[in-house]
Write an enzyme that holds these catalytic residues in place. Structure first.
Site: not given
Ligand code: FPP
Length: 239
Positions: A2, A48, A50-51, A53, A172, A185
């Site tokens: 995150d 799920t 995240n779709w 966004r 969370r 943990e």
């Molecule tokens: C959450 O940060 C991150 C994601 C939803 C995407 C994670 C993807 C990668 C690290 C890139 C590729 C991964 C692989 C396995 C090749 P956020 O966008 O929610 O950040 P924020 O909370 O600051 O908005």
């Protein structure tokens, strides 16, 4: 994983710039996990939810995933990493599925470390699907046990995680492995995912190694137990 969006925005860049740099943190964590002897590393790469966004961010993330798998596959193979996924595989774009299948087939014989990508993943959905499957197979109520439920989840055959790491200061779980983390943990760090390097991973492992895992027992029971049963409660098992 995150904090990609905030990391990018703090530099006046688009959110996808954070995801791009997040790939470096994936590499670092995989390297550190392998060095520590971790056998299972599960990355929550796309939920799920995240779709929902913005369309361009979703497309960019899927493209990044395809490119990363294509460009890293030789390295994964060379390092004996076994790639697999959990989540709603069918909902992924076709090119993504093709590359993932290729990656999984090519690395299926490896066992040094299992890299599990949670893609289009929702724990509640996973549990709902498991219940549906058990009902459709007419499993009688008295046969239903925690072990049986585990066998119907996407993670069947994978040990429950010992340690869950969440970056970016959010405290969370967000629908991740809810059943499987019953005794995990939890480790929360303020570090944003693109900044999470090998040293950060080692720091989390060190913290984990100093935890006393009691699994509902008392401290006295743990310290007086035989080495064999103590093994069960000491940190350092499957991560
Ligand atoms: C959450 O940060 C991150 C994601 C939803 C995407 C994670 C993807 C990668 C690290 C890139 C590729 C991964 C692989 C396995 C090749 P956020 O966008 O929610 O950040 P924020 O909370 O600051 O908005």
């Amino acid at each position: 994983m995150d904090g990609n969006g905030r990391w990018a925005q703090s530099q006046g860049r688009e959110r996808i710039f954070g995801h791009l740099n997040g790939v470096e943190a994936v590499r670092a964590s995989l390297k550190a996990a392998t060095a520590c002897g971790v056998k299972y590393l599960t990355l929550y790469a796309f939920s799920t939810e995240n779709w929902n966004r913005p369309k361009d961010e979703v497309e960019a993330l899927m493209t990044l995933l395809v490119h990363t798998i294509m460009s890293e596959l030789d390295e994964l193979d060379k390092n004996e990493v076994r790639l697999s996924t959990i989540g709603d595989f069918d909902s992924l774009p076709e090119n993504c599925k093709v590359e993932l299948r290729k990656g999984m087939e090519r690395t299926a014989h490896h066992s040094r470390i299992n890299l599990i990508l949670a893609l289009s993943y929702s724990s509640r959905r996973e549990i709902t699907e498991a219940v549906r499957k058990m009902v459709s197979e007419n499993i009688s109520p008295e046969k239903i046990s925690p072990d049986l439920i585990s066998q119907y989840l996407g993670t069947a055959g994978i040990p429950d995680p010992g340690l869950l790491i969440r970056t970016s200061g959010e405290i969370r779980i967000s629908n991740f492995l809810l059943w499987q983390i019953a005794y995990a943990e939890l480790y929360f760090t303020e570090t944003l995912w693109p900044d999470f390097g090998e040293e950060d991973f080692f720091a989390a492992i060190l913290d984990y190694q100093n935890r006393e895992r009691r699994f509902g027992l008392t401290s006295a029971q743990i310290s007086s137990s035989e080495p064999s049963s103590h093994e069960k409660t000491k940190s350092g098992g499957a991560l």
